[in-house]
Write an enzyme that holds these catalytic residues in place. Structure first.
Site, PDB file in Angstrom:
ATOM      1  N   LEU A   1       1.164 -18.566  12.506  1.00 25.94           N
ATOM      2  CA  LEU A   1       1.048 -19.614  11.495  1.00 25.94           C
ATOM      3  C   LEU A   1      -0.237 -20.420  11.650  1.00 25.94           C
ATOM      4  O   LEU A   1      -0.947 -20.689  10.681  1.00 25.94           O
ATOM      5  CB  LEU A   1       2.276 -20.525  11.550  1.00 25.94           C
ATOM      6  CG  LEU A   1       3.600 -19.842  11.193  1.00 25.94           C
ATOM      7  CD1 LEU A   1       4.747 -20.841  11.262  1.00 25.94           C
ATOM      8  CD2 LEU A   1       3.547 -19.212   9.807  1.00 25.94           C
ATOM      9  N   HIS A   2      -0.551 -20.817  12.876  1.00 21.23           N
ATOM     10  CA  HIS A   2      -1.791 -21.567  13.096  1.00 21.23           C
ATOM     11  C   HIS A   2      -3.003 -20.691  12.780  1.00 21.23           C
ATOM     12  O   HIS A   2      -4.001 -21.173  12.231  1.00 21.23           O
ATOM     13  CB  HIS A   2      -1.872 -22.074  14.536  1.00 21.23           C
ATOM     14  CG  HIS A   2      -0.878 -23.153  14.836  1.00 21.23           C
ATOM     15  ND1 HIS A   2      -1.054 -24.461  14.437  1.00 21.23           N
ATOM     16  CD2 HIS A   2       0.313 -23.122  15.484  1.00 21.23           C
ATOM     17  CE1 HIS A   2      -0.016 -25.193  14.839  1.00 21.23           C
ATOM     18  NE2 HIS A   2       0.825 -24.399  15.466  1.00 21.23           N
TER      19      HIS A   2
ATOM     20  N   ARG B   1      -3.133   7.459 -23.480  1.00 24.89           N
ATOM     21  CA  ARG B   1      -3.855   8.277 -24.464  1.00 24.89           C
ATOM     22  C   ARG B   1      -4.841   7.467 -25.302  1.00 24.89           C
ATOM     23  O   ARG B   1      -5.763   8.037 -25.877  1.00 24.89           O
ATOM     24  CB  ARG B   1      -2.856   8.955 -25.400  1.00 24.89           C
ATOM     25  CG  ARG B   1      -1.877   9.898 -24.715  1.00 24.89           C
ATOM     26  CD  ARG B   1      -2.575  11.145 -24.170  1.00 24.89           C
ATOM     27  NE  ARG B   1      -1.617  12.129 -23.725  1.00 24.89           N
ATOM     28  CZ  ARG B   1      -1.014  13.017 -24.510  1.00 24.89           C
ATOM     29  NH1 ARG B   1      -1.273  13.020 -25.803  1.00 24.89           N
ATOM     30  NH2 ARG B   1      -0.148  13.879 -24.019  1.00 24.89           N
TER      31      ARG B   1
ATOM     32  N   HIS C   1       2.972   7.701 -25.149  1.00 23.86           N
ATOM     33  CA  HIS C   1       2.653   7.147 -26.462  1.00 23.86           C
ATOM     34  C   HIS C   1       3.586   5.982 -26.755  1.00 23.86           C
ATOM     35  O   HIS C   1       4.757   5.990 -26.328  1.00 23.86           O
ATOM     36  CB  HIS C   1       2.832   8.196 -27.568  1.00 23.86           C
ATOM     37  CG  HIS C   1       1.648   9.090 -27.774  1.00 23.86           C
ATOM     38  ND1 HIS C   1       1.778  10.379 -28.261  1.00 23.86           N
ATOM     39  CD2 HIS C   1       0.319   8.894 -27.574  1.00 23.86           C
ATOM     40  CE1 HIS C   1       0.582  10.933 -28.354  1.00 23.86           C
ATOM     41  NE2 HIS C   1      -0.318  10.049 -27.933  1.00 23.86           N
TER      42      HIS C   1
ATOM     43  N   ALA D   1       3.506 -26.858  21.171  1.00 26.44           N
ATOM     44  CA  ALA D   1       4.197 -25.995  22.131  1.00 26.44           C
ATOM     45  C   ALA D   1       3.270 -25.451  23.211  1.00 26.44           C
ATOM     46  O   ALA D   1       3.637 -25.407  24.389  1.00 26.44           O
ATOM     47  CB  ALA D   1       4.888 -24.850  21.397  1.00 26.44           C
TER      48      ALA D   1
ATOM     49  N   CYS E   1       7.441  11.537 -33.710  1.00 23.18           N
ATOM     50  CA  CYS E   1       6.232  12.317 -33.446  1.00 23.18           C
ATOM     51  C   CYS E   1       5.980  13.362 -34.531  1.00 23.18           C
ATOM     52  O   CYS E   1       4.834  13.710 -34.804  1.00 23.18           O
ATOM     53  CB  CYS E   1       6.344  13.022 -32.102  1.00 23.18           C
ATOM     54  SG  CYS E   1       6.235  11.930 -30.668  1.00 23.18           S
TER      55      CYS E   1
END
Length: 703
Positions: free
Chosen positions: A638-639, A139, A168, A526, A264
């Site tokens: 990953l690479h 608000r 509020h 690998a 309020c």
């Protein structure tokens, strides 16, 4: 009676739930009992009147929420900042409250009409008069806080609300006598919670659980050691009593239907103040420019959402909309944040979207000298993949060696100023490093309307993840692109994992290298091991590549080939000696295609060519991808991520993997030049070779 404490209230003569402007009103329109509301209000009125002075403002027909006087304004001494209601349903209350304040001797300040602020509903004084806690997010706008700080000459602490139920501040936050606080932490963002924790000791913070918060336990009236509220659990009542407060419960269920309770329904007009407390300037604001197809490409929405989602506020100062088909739009936006740190975070994100400060307001960069090798100054700017420029001597200077996650070093040479991206580890004492976000801009390539609205199945300029049913079309497009790059003397880099070999793609990758479509190969130990294993022993991971079945003793094959290559001294020497006669690495050696194998802790052997020094491997990767036009990433997450981080925007990237999560991760790097392909990498390479062969064959015309 405590004569020094006064409250303003408004009887509920015209109260009802007539509309919906908060979640509590949903389902309660015209379901509030007028008679019951009057009874509950009068009970609260008398409870307060027995302990303080209560003034009344005349209710007005047509404004049912006027009963919630907390939203009339914010009072300190004889000064009041009048509310500017966010919703039109309440804006008609403003003149009546203004009339009451002026008639009772208050000096009234009014905010600009387009700047919402909802009074003491969103601004609560510390009960000791040390500061003002000011909410924003639903608000009230953050930009109202500097006005309040100035007019009331008080320190303002800004808190961002993030739960729409607690729209509020006074619905979830209640300062108490002697520095105590009753509050519901999940209603606030992380920054606001940290601010609360820094300012209020743990022993004085009374945390409210969700059930009590939903009963508006925080929407309470505090008069010295008495707390008046709607309803409270026994546990919370005990915790409050343990620190010396008395709780007075009074039912306010009819007002909860409209999203309000005790606080309020009241406005305290006598607030404590300490003479040594003065205004601060808590809000930092900057003006940015955005240029491009701001609406069509969604840039404007992204920028404004970034500001709001990061805890800031904005005001669009100028917006010049492009009127022709290819015209670009230009906008100037004032961005505000409750702290310098939050502003820097917001600006970092906006710069990534192409925002920049107004050039006339900035002539030089902010740099700090490095005092320790490999260590950047605090608050150094972290580079992105996008082409970047920095402001030096009132001119924009292009940053060289653009890459992600580096620092920007600015140097003066005889030819002028230069700037470059540098990894932290490469910083040297004396380097001048960019800090903060001032004087930096990123360059985004503007898309044409045709590119944005294209219905093509595949395009490099339309990032996304392609499903397997589209593989043949995707391969056709990539093959055409690779042929163009090769014929024009461009550069293609392949990042490959061992799955390429396991799926039977090795022979196809080898052919691509032999035919001149690959200019550098990046991978790990690998892929080389299993490529050589297949070439020398016909297996990959001990599985016969022809029959698809494990062979006896096959689990030892990869170690045997590692040992054989190590005996030769290198892969190249194994080729020279006739030991290695085919395969991916064989073709690299024979066709003078450079490769880099980056080692890891998993590697057996490793091969003598595998670079086990991670820093050296990274540097070699970065060297090999320089000048690349296309990077083909084949089942090596990953690479590939590592390569993606060191590759600037503008380089086309294709990410191929059978796992959609991997493809999405590799493709989702903010670059429109990348595409993901979800498929078996062996199949992909087979289709690629077939398509390139089609492009190579001469056309046969039948007459």
């Amino acid at each position: 009676m405590m004569d020094s404490i006064r409250f303003l209230m408004c009887s509920p003569d015209h109260y009802d739930v007539d509309y919906v402007i908060n979640p509590w009103m949903e389902g309660n329109v015209h379901k509030s009992s007028q008679d019951k509301a009057v009874i509950q209000w009068e009970q609260l009125y008398h409870i307060i009147k027995d302990r303080a002075i209560v003034d009344l403002v005349e209710p007005q027909k047509g404004w049912p929420d006027m009963v919630f006087t907390a939203n009339a304004g914010l009072v300190l001494g004889t000064t009041v900042v009048l509310s500017r209601f966010f919703h039109k349903e309440r804006q008609g209350e403003e003149p009546y409250f203004k009339e009451w304040f002026e008639a009772n001797g208050f000096t009234v300040y009014e905010l600009p009409k387009d700047l919402p602020f909802e009074g003491a509903g969103d601004a609560l004084f510390d009960r000791e008069g040390r500061c003002l806690w000011a909410g924003y997010g639903f608000r009230t706008e953050l930009d109202s806080h500097p006005y309040i700080a100035k007019w009331l000459d008080t320190e303002v602490l800004s808190l961002r609300l993030v739960d729409e139920r607690f729209y509020h501040l006074d619905t979830c936050f209640c300062p108490l006598t002697d520095g105590y606080l009753l509050y519901y932490p999940p209603a606030f963002d992380a920054y606001s919670n940290h601010l609360i924790e820094r300012r209020i000791p743990a022993e004085k913070r009374i945390i409210v659980e969700e059930a009590d918060a939903a009963n508006f336990a925080c929407n309470a009236v505090n008069i010295n050691r008495i707390i008046i509220m709607n309803k409270i659990s026994d546990d919370l009542k005990k915790r409050i009593a343990d620190v010396g407060f008395e709780v007075v419960e009074t039912p306010l269920t009819e007002f909860l239907k409209a999203g309000g309770a005790a606080k309020c329904l009241t406005l305290r007009v006598t607030e404590p103040r300490q003479d040594d407390v003065h205004a601060n300037d808590p809000i930092e604001s900057r003006i940015i420019q955005l240029e491009g197809h701001l609406l069509d490409a969604g840039i404007m929405n992204k920028a404004l959402d970034t500001v709001i989602n990061s805890g800031g506020s904005f005001k669009v100062l100028n917006f010049n909309l492009g009127v022709e088909r290819q015209s670009t739009s230009v906008a100037e936006v004032r961005v505000s944040a409750p702290s310098h740190e939050m502003m820097e975070e917001i600006m970092m994100q906006l710069i990534d979207l192409g925002a920049l400060p107004r050039p006339q307001e900035l002539c030089d960069v902010n740099t700090v000298v490095v005092t320790q090798d490999g260590v950047a100054p605090d608050d150094f700017y972290v580079s992105t993949i996008y082409p970047t420029e920095v402001r030096v001597n009132c001119e924009w200077v292009k940053v060289n060696n653009q890459r992600m996650d580096g620092a920007i070093v600015v140097e003066e040479t005889p030819q002028g100023f230069t700037a470059r991206c540098t990894l932290l580890r490469d910083l040297k004492v004396g380097d001048r490093v960019m800090v903060g976000v001032e004087g930096i801009r990123t360059i985004r390539q503007a898309e044409s309307r045709e590119q944005r609205n294209s219905s093509q199945e595949f395009t490099f300029m339309g990032a996304g993840v392609s499903s397997e049913r589209r593989v043949e079309l995707v391969v056709e497009q990539i093959a055409w692109e690779m042929r163009q790059i090769r014929d024009q003397g461009g550069k293609v880099v392949v990042v490959a994992g061992p799955v390429v070999i396991h799926t039977g793609g090795g022979q196809h990758l080898a052919k691509l290298i032999r035919d001149g479509y690959v200019d550098a190969l990046l991978g790990g130990n690998a892929i080389a091991v299993h490529d050589i294993e297949q070439s020398m022993m016909g297996t990959s991971l001990g599985v016969d590549m022809q029959r698809g079945v494990p062979v006896r003793g096959g689990h030892r094959h990869h170690l045997k080939v590692i040992n054989a290559i190590r005996r030769c001294g290198s892969i190249a020497k194994a080729v020279e000696q006739g030991l290695l006669t085919k395969g991916v690495l064989y073709e690299c050696v024979k066709n003078h295609v450079p490769f880099c194998l980056a080692g890891s802790i998993r590697d057996d052997g490793p091969l003598p060519d595998t670079e086990m020094d991670l820093i050296k491997a990274q540097s070699e990767y970065a060297r090999l991808i320089q000048g690349a036009d296309l990077i083909l990433m084949l089942s090596s997450m990953l690479h590939s991520i590592g390569v993606g981080n060191m590759t600037p925007a503008g380089v086309k990237m294709v990410c191929v993997d059978i796992n959609p999560a991997v493809v999405t991760k590799l493709s989702d790097r903010g670059s429109v030049e990348s595409v993901g392909v979800v498929t078996d990498v062996g199949l992909f390479l087979s289709l690629m070779v077939q398509q390139l062969d089609k492009l190579t064959r001469p056309y046969i015309i039948n007459l």
